[in-house]
Design a protein around this motif. Structure first.
Motif, mmCIF file in Angstrom:
data_model
loop_
_atom_site.group_PDB
_atom_site.id
_atom_site.type_symbol
_atom_site.label_atom_id
_atom_site.label_comp_id
_atom_site.label_asym_id
_atom_site.label_seq_id
_atom_site.Cartn_x
_atom_site.Cartn_y
_atom_site.Cartn_z
ATOM 1 N N LEU A 175 -7.715 27.316 0.608
ATOM 2 C CA LEU A 175 -7.011 28.555 0.943
ATOM 3 C C LEU A 175 -6.402 28.493 2.338
ATOM 4 N N ASN A 176 -7.109 27.904 3.290
ATOM 5 C CA ASN A 176 -6.541 27.710 4.626
ATOM 6 C C ASN A 176 -5.326 26.800 4.571
ATOM 7 N N GLY A 177 -5.437 25.710 3.808
ATOM 8 C CA GLY A 177 -4.326 24.773 3.678
ATOM 9 C C GLY A 177 -3.097 25.423 3.067
ATOM 10 N N LEU A 178 -3.321 26.367 2.181
ATOM 11 C CA LEU A 178 -2.209 27.098 1.561
ATOM 12 C C LEU A 178 -1.719 28.246 2.436
ATOM 13 N N GLY A 179 -2.438 28.495 3.534
ATOM 14 C CA GLY A 179 -2.045 29.555 4.460
ATOM 15 C C GLY A 179 -2.357 30.951 3.965
ATOM 16 N N VAL A 180 -3.353 31.080 3.072
ATOM 17 C CA VAL A 180 -3.643 32.401 2.513
ATOM 18 C C VAL A 180 -5.080 32.862 2.738
ATOM 19 N N TRP A 181 -5.855 32.118 3.517
ATOM 20 C CA TRP A 181 -7.206 32.608 3.812
ATOM 21 C C TRP A 181 -7.076 33.865 4.660
ATOM 22 N N ALA A 182 -7.821 34.896 4.288
ATOM 23 C CA ALA A 182 -7.897 36.128 5.077
ATOM 24 C C ALA A 182 -9.344 36.590 5.009
ATOM 25 N N ASP A 183 -9.991 36.693 6.170
ATOM 26 C CA ASP A 183 -11.403 37.077 6.188
ATOM 27 C C ASP A 183 -11.661 38.365 5.419
ATOM 28 N N GLU A 184 -10.795 39.364 5.597
ATOM 29 C CA GLU A 184 -11.030 40.657 4.946
ATOM 30 C C GLU A 184 -10.956 40.557 3.424
ATOM 31 N N ARG A 185 -10.232 39.581 2.893
ATOM 32 C CA ARG A 185 -10.160 39.408 1.447
ATOM 33 C C ARG A 185 -11.196 38.397 0.963
ATOM 34 N N CYS A 186 -11.312 37.286 1.671
ATOM 35 C CA CYS A 186 -12.128 36.163 1.197
ATOM 36 C C CYS A 186 -13.580 36.209 1.644
ATOM 37 N N ASP A 187 -13.866 36.933 2.695
ATOM 38 C CA ASP A 187 -15.226 36.980 3.238
ATOM 39 C C ASP A 187 -15.544 38.385 3.731
ATOM 40 N N PRO A 188 -15.394 39.393 2.846
ATOM 41 C CA PRO A 188 -15.587 40.779 3.300
ATOM 42 C C PRO A 188 -17.027 41.045 3.704
ATOM 43 N N LEU A 191 -21.276 24.556 -0.088
ATOM 44 C CA LEU A 191 -20.265 23.497 -0.100
ATOM 45 C C LEU A 191 -19.017 23.945 -0.864
ATOM 46 N N LEU A 192 -19.212 24.589 -1.995
ATOM 47 C CA LEU A 192 -18.085 25.092 -2.772
ATOM 48 C C LEU A 192 -17.265 26.073 -1.946
ATOM 49 N N ARG A 193 -17.939 26.991 -1.263
ATOM 50 C CA ARG A 193 -17.210 27.949 -0.417
ATOM 51 C C ARG A 193 -16.456 27.247 0.699
ATOM 52 N N GLN A 194 -17.057 26.235 1.309
ATOM 53 C CA GLN A 194 -16.368 25.481 2.363
ATOM 54 C C GLN A 194 -15.106 24.820 1.813
ATOM 55 N N ARG A 195 -15.229 24.217 0.654
ATOM 56 C CA ARG A 195 -14.088 23.508 0.057
ATOM 57 C C ARG A 195 -12.990 24.479 -0.377
ATOM 58 N N ALA A 203 -3.617 46.328 -2.754
ATOM 59 C CA ALA A 203 -2.896 45.336 -3.563
ATOM 60 C C ALA A 203 -3.041 43.944 -2.951
ATOM 61 N N GLU A 204 -2.923 43.859 -1.639
ATOM 62 C CA GLU A 204 -3.052 42.560 -0.964
ATOM 63 C C GLU A 204 -4.476 42.007 -1.073
ATOM 64 N N LEU A 205 -5.462 42.860 -0.891
ATOM 65 C CA LEU A 205 -6.854 42.411 -0.963
ATOM 66 C C LEU A 205 -7.240 41.921 -2.356
ATOM 67 N N THR A 206 -6.675 42.535 -3.385
ATOM 68 C CA THR A 206 -7.020 42.172 -4.761
ATOM 69 C C THR A 206 -6.035 41.170 -5.359
ATOM 70 N N LEU A 207 -5.028 40.795 -4.594
ATOM 71 C CA LEU A 207 -4.000 39.857 -5.054
ATOM 72 C C LEU A 207 -3.332 40.340 -6.344
ATOM 73 N N GLN A 208 -3.045 41.640 -6.373
ATOM 74 C CA GLN A 208 -2.376 42.234 -7.527
ATOM 75 C C GLN A 208 -1.073 42.874 -7.080
ATOM 76 N N PRO A 209 -0.098 42.933 -7.977
ATOM 77 C CA PRO A 209 1.150 43.624 -7.637
ATOM 78 C C PRO A 209 0.891 45.113 -7.390
ATOM 79 N N LYS A 210 1.733 45.725 -6.569
ATOM 80 C CA LYS A 210 1.582 47.146 -6.263
ATOM 81 C C LYS A 210 1.587 47.995 -7.534
ATOM 82 N N SER A 211 2.419 47.618 -8.505
ATOM 83 C CA SER A 211 2.488 48.405 -9.740
ATOM 84 C C SER A 211 1.161 48.345 -10.504
ATOM 85 N N ALA A 212 0.498 47.205 -10.491
ATOM 86 C CA ALA A 212 -0.792 47.082 -11.176
ATOM 87 C C ALA A 212 -1.853 47.920 -10.467
ATOM 88 N N ILE A 213 -1.834 47.919 -9.149
ATOM 89 C CA ILE A 213 -2.793 48.724 -8.380
ATOM 90 C C ILE A 213 -2.541 50.205 -8.631
#
Length: 172
Positions: A151-164, A142-146, A69-79
Motif C-alpha cells: 500500500l505504501n508502494g502504491l502511495g495509498v497507505w493512510a493510517d486513518e483507513r489502514c490502521d484506525p 508479517l502479513l500486515r507488514q507486507r 467514502a475515502e475511508l471505505t474505498l467506495q464511490p460517493k454514490s455507494a456511500i
C-alpha cells in the motif's frame, strides 16, 4: 505464440501471479462468508458494518460523507445509498452545518452504536475463524507488514483507513 509468452514468464513472476490469485480468492471467500454471518446473525451487511465501525471510531461518532467514502474505498454514490439504508434503520442521522450546506455528515446514533455492538462479535469471530485459525500471530504481523509495504508502494497507505485506532470520545 501464447505458449511462448507463458514460457517466458520467470518462476518469480509465476509465483507472484499465483500469490495474487490466492489473495483474490481469500478476499472473495472471506467476504462472502462474513457477509452471510453478519446478515444471518446480526441483521447487518458487511458494508454497513464497515460504515458503523468507521463512525464508531470517529470523533463524536461523525464523519463527512466524502471522508467516509475515502475511508471505505467506495464511490460517493455507494456511500450515499448505504447511509440512506442506515438512516432508515435509525442507525445513522445526517447533519449539515448551517454555515456550509454543501457538507453532509453521517452521525452514529445510539441505535447505530447498539447495532454495531451486536454485530462486532460476529465479525471478530468470523475473521478469527476464517483467517486467524490458519495463521500464527507472527504470520499476521508479517502479513500486515507486507501489505503495508504494498500500500505504501502504491502511495495509498493512510493510517486513518489502514490502521484506525479507537478514540475515547467516539461513542454517541
Amino acid at each position: 505464440m501464447l505458449g511462448k509468452m507463458v514460457s517466458m514468464i520467470s518462476e518469480d513472476d509465476h509465483q507472484l501471479m499465483l500469490a495474487w490469485a490466492n489473495l483474490v480468492q481469500v478476499h472473495a471467500v472471506m467476504r462472502a462468508e462474513l457477509s452471510r454471518r453478519l446478515e444471518e446473525q446480526a441483521d447487518v451487511s458487511l458494508s454497513e458494518h464497515e460504515v458503523l465501525f468507521r463512525l464508531s471510531r470517529a470523533p463524536r461518532g461523525r464523519l463527512r460523507m466524502i471522508d467516509l467514502a475515502e475511508l471505505t474505498l467506495q464511490p460517493k454514490s455507494a456511500i450515499t445509498r448505504l447511509i440512506e439504508r442506515l438512516v432508515q434503520r435509525g442507525a445513522v442521522t445526517r447533519q449539515q452545518p448551517a454555515d456550509n450546506r454543501r457538507t453532509t455528515y453521517a452521525v452514529l446514533t445510539r441505535e447505530g452504536r447498539a447495532l454495531f455492538d451486536h454485530a462486532r462479535p460476529v465479525y471478530v469471530q468470523g475473521v478469527r475463524e476464517l483467517l486467524g485459525d490458519h495463521v500464527t500471530p507472527a504470520d499476521v504481523r508479517l502479513l500486515r507488514q507486507r501489505l503495508r509495504a504494498v500500500l505504501n508502494g502504491l502511495g495509498v497507505w493512510a493510517d486513518e483507513r489502514c490502521d484506525p485506532q479507537p478514540l475515547t470520545d467516539a461513542a454517541p
